[in-house]
Design a protein around this motif. Structure first.
Motif, PDB file in Angstrom:
ATOM      1  N   MET A   1       0.852  -1.175   0.000  1.00 63.23           N
ATOM      2  CA  MET A   1       0.000   0.000   0.000  1.00 63.23           C
ATOM      3  C   MET A   1       0.894   1.232   0.000  1.00 63.23           C
ATOM      4  O   MET A   1       1.985   1.205   0.522  1.00 63.23           O
ATOM      5  N   THR A   2       0.417   2.311  -0.567  1.00 60.40           N
ATOM      6  CA  THR A   2       1.192   3.530  -0.673  1.00 60.40           C
ATOM      7  C   THR A   2       0.620   4.609   0.240  1.00 60.40           C
ATOM      8  O   THR A   2      -0.235   5.380  -0.159  1.00 60.40           O
ATOM      9  N   GLY A   3       1.056   4.632   1.495  1.00 60.47           N
ATOM     10  CA  GLY A   3       0.636   5.674   2.421  1.00 60.47           C
ATOM     11  C   GLY A   3      -0.851   5.698   2.676  1.00 60.47           C
ATOM     12  O   GLY A   3      -1.540   4.695   2.566  1.00 60.47           O
ATOM     13  N   LYS A   4      -1.331   6.884   3.022  1.00 59.65           N
ATOM     14  CA  LYS A   4      -2.735   7.056   3.374  1.00 59.65           C
ATOM     15  C   LYS A   4      -3.654   7.121   2.167  1.00 59.65           C
ATOM     16  O   LYS A   4      -4.858   7.148   2.318  1.00 59.65           O
ATOM     17  N   THR A   5      -3.100   7.156   0.963  1.00 63.53           N
ATOM     18  CA  THR A   5      -3.932   7.275  -0.236  1.00 63.53           C
ATOM     19  C   THR A   5      -4.266   5.935  -0.864  1.00 63.53           C
ATOM     20  O   THR A   5      -5.147   5.849  -1.697  1.00 63.53           O
ATOM     21  N   GLY A   6      -3.549   4.892  -0.492  1.00 64.43           N
ATOM     22  CA  GLY A   6      -3.774   3.590  -1.093  1.00 64.43           C
ATOM     23  C   GLY A   6      -3.084   3.430  -2.434  1.00 64.43           C
ATOM     24  O   GLY A   6      -3.209   2.414  -3.087  1.00 64.43           O
ATOM     25  N   GLY A   7      -2.338   4.453  -2.868  1.00 66.60           N
ATOM     26  CA  GLY A   7      -1.680   4.399  -4.170  1.00 66.60           C
ATOM     27  C   GLY A   7      -2.643   4.750  -5.285  1.00 66.60           C
ATOM     28  O   GLY A   7      -3.779   5.155  -5.042  1.00 66.60           O
ATOM     29  N   PRO A   8      -2.218   4.588  -6.524  1.00 67.85           N
ATOM     30  CA  PRO A   8      -3.085   4.938  -7.656  1.00 67.85           C
ATOM     31  C   PRO A   8      -4.243   3.959  -7.815  1.00 67.85           C
ATOM     32  O   PRO A   8      -4.088   2.763  -7.607  1.00 67.85           O
ATOM     33  N   ALA A   9      -5.413   4.498  -8.167  1.00 67.03           N
ATOM     34  CA  ALA A   9      -6.589   3.653  -8.388  1.00 67.03           C
ATOM     35  C   ALA A   9      -6.466   2.885  -9.698  1.00 67.03           C
ATOM     36  O   ALA A   9      -6.885   1.736  -9.789  1.00 67.03           O
ATOM     37  N   PHE A  10      -5.922   3.529 -10.685  1.00 62.73           N
ATOM     38  CA  PHE A  10      -5.769   2.926 -12.004  1.00 62.73           C
ATOM     39  C   PHE A  10      -4.328   3.154 -12.450  1.00 62.73           C
ATOM     40  O   PHE A  10      -4.045   4.078 -13.210  1.00 62.73           O
ATOM     41  N   PRO A  11      -3.397   2.333 -11.952  1.00 62.33           N
ATOM     42  CA  PRO A  11      -1.982   2.565 -12.219  1.00 62.33           C
ATOM     43  C   PRO A  11      -1.660   2.639 -13.707  1.00 62.33           C
ATOM     44  O   PRO A  11      -2.199   1.880 -14.506  1.00 62.33           O
ATOM     45  N   ASP A  12      -0.791   3.551 -14.039  1.00 56.93           N
ATOM     46  CA  ASP A  12      -0.328   3.724 -15.405  1.00 56.93           C
ATOM     47  C   ASP A  12       1.036   3.047 -15.512  1.00 56.93           C
ATOM     48  O   ASP A  12       1.959   3.397 -14.778  1.00 56.93           O
ATOM     49  N   PRO A  13       1.185   2.076 -16.388  1.00 65.00           N
ATOM     50  CA  PRO A  13       2.470   1.380 -16.500  1.00 65.00           C
ATOM     51  C   PRO A  13       3.599   2.283 -16.975  1.00 65.00           C
ATOM     52  O   PRO A  13       4.759   1.972 -16.778  1.00 65.00           O
ATOM     53  N   ALA A  14       3.267   3.418 -17.580  1.00 64.92           N
ATOM     54  CA  ALA A  14       4.275   4.366 -18.049  1.00 64.92           C
ATOM     55  C   ALA A  14       3.942   5.756 -17.489  1.00 64.92           C
ATOM     56  O   ALA A  14       3.298   6.557 -18.153  1.00 64.92           O
ATOM     57  N   PRO A  15       4.347   6.044 -16.230  1.00 59.94           N
ATOM     58  CA  PRO A  15       4.011   7.329 -15.626  1.00 59.94           C
ATOM     59  C   PRO A  15       4.518   8.513 -16.455  1.00 59.94           C
ATOM     60  O   PRO A  15       5.526   8.418 -17.131  1.00 59.94           O
ATOM     61  N   ARG A  16       3.782   9.600 -16.378  1.00 54.41           N
ATOM     62  CA  ARG A  16       4.144  10.801 -17.122  1.00 54.41           C
ATOM     63  C   ARG A  16       5.373  11.464 -16.504  1.00 54.41           C
ATOM     64  O   ARG A  16       5.718  11.208 -15.353  1.00 54.41           O
ATOM     65  N   GLU A  17       6.019  12.318 -17.279  1.00 52.55           N
ATOM     66  CA  GLU A  17       7.227  13.001 -16.811  1.00 52.55           C
ATOM     67  C   GLU A  17       6.973  13.866 -15.583  1.00 52.55           C
ATOM     68  O   GLU A  17       7.855  14.035 -14.751  1.00 52.55           O
ATOM     69  N   ASP A  18       5.764  14.437 -15.464  1.00 56.82           N
ATOM     70  CA  ASP A  18       5.478  15.313 -14.333  1.00 56.82           C
ATOM     71  C   ASP A  18       5.129  14.533 -13.062  1.00 56.82           C
ATOM     72  O   ASP A  18       4.829  15.120 -12.024  1.00 56.82           O
ATOM     73  N   GLY A  19       5.172  13.196 -13.121  1.00 54.07           N
ATOM     74  CA  GLY A  19       4.912  12.373 -11.959  1.00 54.07           C
ATOM     75  C   GLY A  19       3.444  12.091 -11.698  1.00 54.07           C
ATOM     76  O   GLY A  19       3.102  11.331 -10.803  1.00 54.07           O
ATOM     77  N   TRP A  20       2.566  12.695 -12.461  1.00 52.34           N
ATOM     78  CA  TRP A  20       1.128  12.489 -12.267  1.00 52.34           C
ATOM     79  C   TRP A  20       0.763  11.059 -12.606  1.00 52.34           C
ATOM     80  O   TRP A  20       1.099  10.551 -13.663  1.00 52.34           O
ATOM     81  N   SER A  21       0.091  10.388 -11.689  1.00 52.11           N
ATOM     82  CA  SER A  21      -0.323   9.016 -11.971  1.00 52.11           C
ATOM     83  C   SER A  21      -1.836   8.860 -11.885  1.00 52.11           C
ATOM     84  O   SER A  21      -2.347   7.761 -11.897  1.00 52.11           O
ATOM     85  N   GLY A  22      -2.558   9.979 -11.759  1.00 51.81           N
ATOM     86  CA  GLY A  22      -4.011   9.931 -11.772  1.00 51.81           C
ATOM     87  C   GLY A  22      -4.626   9.877 -10.391  1.00 51.81           C
ATOM     88  O   GLY A  22      -4.021  10.210  -9.385  1.00 51.81           O
ATOM     89  N   MET A  23      -5.846   9.417 -10.345  1.00 55.44           N
ATOM     90  CA  MET A  23      -6.646   9.358  -9.130  1.00 55.44           C
ATOM     91  C   MET A  23      -6.066   8.353  -8.135  1.00 55.44           C
ATOM     92  O   MET A  23      -5.636   7.272  -8.513  1.00 55.44           O
ATOM     93  N   THR A  24      -6.099   8.737  -6.846  1.00 57.98           N
ATOM     94  CA  THR A  24      -5.664   7.794  -5.825  1.00 57.98           C
ATOM     95  C   THR A  24      -6.812   6.840  -5.501  1.00 57.98           C
ATOM     96  O   THR A  24      -7.976   7.132  -5.770  1.00 57.98           O
ATOM     97  N   LEU A  25      -6.459   5.732  -4.888  1.00 55.80           N
ATOM     98  CA  LEU A  25      -7.475   4.776  -4.476  1.00 55.80           C
ATOM     99  C   LEU A  25      -8.394   5.412  -3.436  1.00 55.80           C
ATOM    100  O   LEU A  25      -9.601   5.183  -3.437  1.00 55.80           O
ATOM    101  N   ARG A  26      -7.845   6.268  -2.580  1.00 57.51           N
ATOM    102  CA  ARG A  26      -8.656   6.971  -1.581  1.00 57.51           C
ATOM    103  C   ARG A  26      -9.707   7.842  -2.269  1.00 57.51           C
ATOM    104  O   ARG A  26     -10.872   7.860  -1.871  1.00 57.51           O
ATOM    105  N   ASP A  27      -9.289   8.581  -3.296  1.00 56.92           N
ATOM    106  CA  ASP A  27     -10.238   9.417  -4.033  1.00 56.92           C
ATOM    107  C   ASP A  27     -11.310   8.567  -4.717  1.00 56.92           C
ATOM    108  O   ASP A  27     -12.486   8.928  -4.742  1.00 56.92           O
TER     109      ASP A  27
END
Length: 73
Positions: A1-27
């Motif tokens: 698990m990734t901290g209090k957010t649960g990590g990404p809800a829909f992980p991207d196998p190729a993260p963007r350069e700005d580090g954005w990986s989308g919605m967290t599982l918490r969201d």
């Protein structure tokens, strides 16, 4: 698990350069809880149960779901 957010809800196998990986599982969990909360609060007046209260409750449900998920591994 990734901290209090649960990590990404829909992980991207190729993260963007700005580090954005989308919605967290918490969201995501909060959004799902919001559906039921908004429906149940529709029968009450805004003064009794306003949007801020509904949003707060949605994240409370999400946090509880993440805690349960953590316990179960």
């Amino acid at each position: 698990m990734t901290g209090k957010t649960g990590g990404p809800a829909f992980p991207d196998p190729a993260p963007r350069e700005d580090g954005w990986s989308g919605m967290t599982l918490r969201d995501y969990f909060a959004g799902q809880a919001l559906i039921g909360l908004a429906r149940s609060s529709a029968e009450q007046t805004v003064d009794d149960y306003g949007p801020g209260h509904v949003a707060s409750d949605a994240y409370s449900f999400a946090d509880a779901m993440l805690a349960e998920r953590e316990k179960r591994g």
